[in-house]
Design a protein around this motif. Structure first.
Motif, PDB file in Angstrom:
ATOM      1  N   VAL A  71      10.920   8.557   0.460  1.00  0.00           N
ATOM      2  CA  VAL A  71       9.832   8.625   1.426  1.00  0.00           C
ATOM      3  C   VAL A  71       8.542   8.119   0.801  1.00  0.00           C
ATOM      4  O   VAL A  71       7.799   7.333   1.402  1.00  0.00           O
ATOM      5  N   LEU A  72       8.265   8.543  -0.421  1.00  0.00           N
ATOM      6  CA  LEU A  72       7.036   8.122  -1.099  1.00  0.00           C
ATOM      7  C   LEU A  72       7.000   6.607  -1.257  1.00  0.00           C
ATOM      8  O   LEU A  72       5.959   5.972  -1.046  1.00  0.00           O
ATOM      9  N   ARG A  73       8.122   6.018  -1.610  1.00  0.00           N
ATOM     10  CA  ARG A  73       8.154   4.560  -1.793  1.00  0.00           C
ATOM     11  C   ARG A  73       8.032   3.833  -0.452  1.00  0.00           C
ATOM     12  O   ARG A  73       7.438   2.752  -0.383  1.00  0.00           O
ATOM     13  N   SER A  74       8.576   4.411   0.592  1.00  0.00           N
ATOM     14  CA  SER A  74       8.419   3.817   1.925  1.00  0.00           C
ATOM     15  C   SER A  74       6.951   3.861   2.353  1.00  0.00           C
ATOM     16  O   SER A  74       6.432   2.892   2.927  1.00  0.00           O
ATOM     17  N   LEU A  75       6.285   4.964   2.078  1.00  0.00           N
ATOM     18  CA  LEU A  75       4.859   5.082   2.382  1.00  0.00           C
ATOM     19  C   LEU A  75       4.050   4.046   1.599  1.00  0.00           C
ATOM     20  O   LEU A  75       3.167   3.362   2.154  1.00  0.00           O
ATOM     21  N   HIS A  76       4.347   3.925   0.319  1.00  0.00           N
ATOM     22  CA  HIS A  76       3.622   2.979  -0.530  1.00  0.00           C
ATOM     23  C   HIS A  76       3.827   1.548  -0.053  1.00  0.00           C
ATOM     24  O   HIS A  76       2.859   0.784   0.104  1.00  0.00           O
ATOM     25  N   ARG A  77       5.050   1.191   0.197  1.00  0.00           N
ATOM     26  CA  ARG A  77       5.358  -0.166   0.642  1.00  0.00           C
ATOM     27  C   ARG A  77       4.658  -0.503   1.947  1.00  0.00           C
ATOM     28  O   ARG A  77       4.068  -1.579   2.100  1.00  0.00           O
ATOM     29  N   ALA A  78       4.714   0.419   2.906  1.00  0.00           N
ATOM     30  CA  ALA A  78       4.080   0.179   4.201  1.00  0.00           C
ATOM     31  C   ALA A  78       2.567   0.069   4.076  1.00  0.00           C
ATOM     32  O   ALA A  78       1.934  -0.716   4.784  1.00  0.00           O
ATOM     33  N   MET A  79       1.972   0.831   3.167  1.00  0.00           N
ATOM     34  CA  MET A  79       0.524   0.726   2.955  1.00  0.00           C
ATOM     35  C   MET A  79       0.150  -0.615   2.343  1.00  0.00           C
ATOM     36  O   MET A  79      -0.860  -1.224   2.723  1.00  0.00           O
ATOM     37  N   VAL A  80       0.955  -1.087   1.377  1.00  0.00           N
ATOM     38  CA  VAL A  80       0.682  -2.392   0.761  1.00  0.00           C
ATOM     39  C   VAL A  80       0.752  -3.497   1.812  1.00  0.00           C
ATOM     40  O   VAL A  80      -0.139  -4.348   1.907  1.00  0.00           O
ATOM     41  N   LEU A  81       1.812  -3.483   2.608  1.00  0.00           N
ATOM     42  CA  LEU A  81       1.955  -4.495   3.658  1.00  0.00           C
ATOM     43  C   LEU A  81       0.846  -4.352   4.699  1.00  0.00           C
ATOM     44  O   LEU A  81       0.344  -5.347   5.221  1.00  0.00           O
TER      45      LEU A  81
END
Length: 391
Positions: A71-81
């Protein structure tokens, strides 16, 4: 790349034709966070804390029970994009490809954290500033920007993505969201509705009507207030004397939660629990995400006229992306290639001239066009024919 995302959104055979959230935003919602257990003991009677709920501090250190790493990595990735999308859309506006763009740079944790908390059947009701949330939900980027391009209607099919059109008038999306949620409850549908508002929207009568209606009829709605502290040029101090905007919930008989809006983990956790509560019949909630509007209100706004440039510096230090970079030990470069591909595809689509049919201005206004509407359509056709030199 966006076409790949759209393909991943399609529902499986034998199911509804509604797309699912794209693979890069698909997460499992945990429901056992101790931070929520402590504040859910008596939600109808508990006042929000003056100190925002936080799971990851400004240094990137965990200070509470976190969602799992996926979940944390999904949040991070979506924020970067999302950050890249914000920057690209701003550039497109400067190039004249968009009529206007209200950036959400610095607010990506709110946009992404709240949106990823939604389940497939839930609905999202965004404002004009919530394009990152709309893209995160699975709407193609070029369709998300259609309204801001000056083209007709919303640019996408709301029912296909369970995303209402971008809402420009302040807080008018609130009553719409409550109406849909109430109708779903009457039908027995197990879903929740997430509606975005800004701090300025809470000063509008529509917000009061939405809050009150939702509470009285126990509608499954979560009102997510992105308190970025400015309603264009009006600071929060001139909008409300409430200790926090989340405190307003108590007056309507529903729980309110005050969250660090630059902490994507906290936003995701609190909104997930509020949505779960709504789906189970527990009624509406208000969640306030405390953040800051780093960029101007829109590309036509001059922030120097009403705030000092130095005011944003502490908030730049609390950047939600920097916080997750430190937490996970990676930075935006991990997604650079993917972001580059997505933005290249967006630029290519936006560089295409839009098809414009003036007759569409008069469609869908009335089921049966009125004589006045028909006369206006005829007058416009005649004016355009004269401009072309038609005989």
């Amino acid at each position: 790349m966006w076409s790949d995302i759209r393909a991943s959104c399609r529902a499986p055979a034998g199911n509804s034709s509604r797309p699912r959230s794209p693979a890069w935003t698909s997460v499992t919602i945990p429901t056992d966070h101790s931070v929520m257990k402590s504040i859910e003991a008596s939600p109808e009677l508990t006042l929000p804390g003056r100190k925002p709920i936080q799971l990851v501090d400004e240094n990137g250190s965990a200070v509470g029970d976190l969602p799992d790493e996926r979940v944390l990595r999904s949040l991070h990735r979506a924020m970067v994009l999302g950050r890249r999308f914000n920057r690209q859309a701003t550039a497109l506006t400067k190039q004249g490809r968009l009529a206007v763009y209200p950036s959400s740079v610095g607010q990506e944790a709110c946009e992404v954290g709240a949106t990823l908390a939604l389940e497939a059947d839930d609905w999202l009701f965004p404002t004009y500033r919530d394009t990152v949330a709309v893209v995160t939900r699975g709407v193609p980027a070029v369709e998300t920007l259609t309204l801001l391009r000056g083209d007709w209607h919303s640019g996408y099919d709301p029912h296909a993505y369970r995303v209402a059109p971008l809402c420009t008038p302040l807080s008018t999306n609130g009553p719409h969201a409550v109406g849909l949620a109430h109708a779903a409850r009457l039908r027995g549908d197990s879903l929740a509705v997430l509606v975005f508002m800004g701090d300025g929207a809470t000063s509008e009568g529509d917000a009061h009507e939405a809050f009150n209606f939702a509470a009285v009829f126990n509608a499954p709605v979560v009102f997510f207030i992105q308190n970025n502290q400015w309603a264009i040029s009006v600071p929060l101090s001139k909008q409300s004397k409430a200790p926090t905007l989340a405190h307003k919930a108590i007056g309507y008989g529903m729980p309110g939660y005050h969250v660090d809006g630059n902490d994507a983990a906290a936003v995701y956790t609190v909104v997930s629990e509020a949505l779960a509560r709504a789906r189970s019949g527990g009624g509406p909630s208000i969640v306030e995400g405390l953040t800051y509007r780093i960029d101007p209100h829109t590309n036509s706004d001059d922030t120097n006229r009403y705030r000092d440039a130095s005011d944003a510096e502490p908030w730049r230090a609390a950047d939600p992306l920097l916080r997750f970079n430190r937490l996970l030990g990676v930075d935006e470069s991990a997604y650079a290639e993917e972001a580059d591909r997505m933005m290249a595809e967006l630029r290519a689509e936006m560089n295409k001239d839009a098809h414009v049919d003036p007759d569409e201005l008069f469609e869908h206004v009335y089921a049966v066009p009125t004589p006045r509407l028909r006369a206006q359509a005829a007058a416009l056709r005649a004016e355009l024919a004269a401009d072309r030199g038609d005989a």
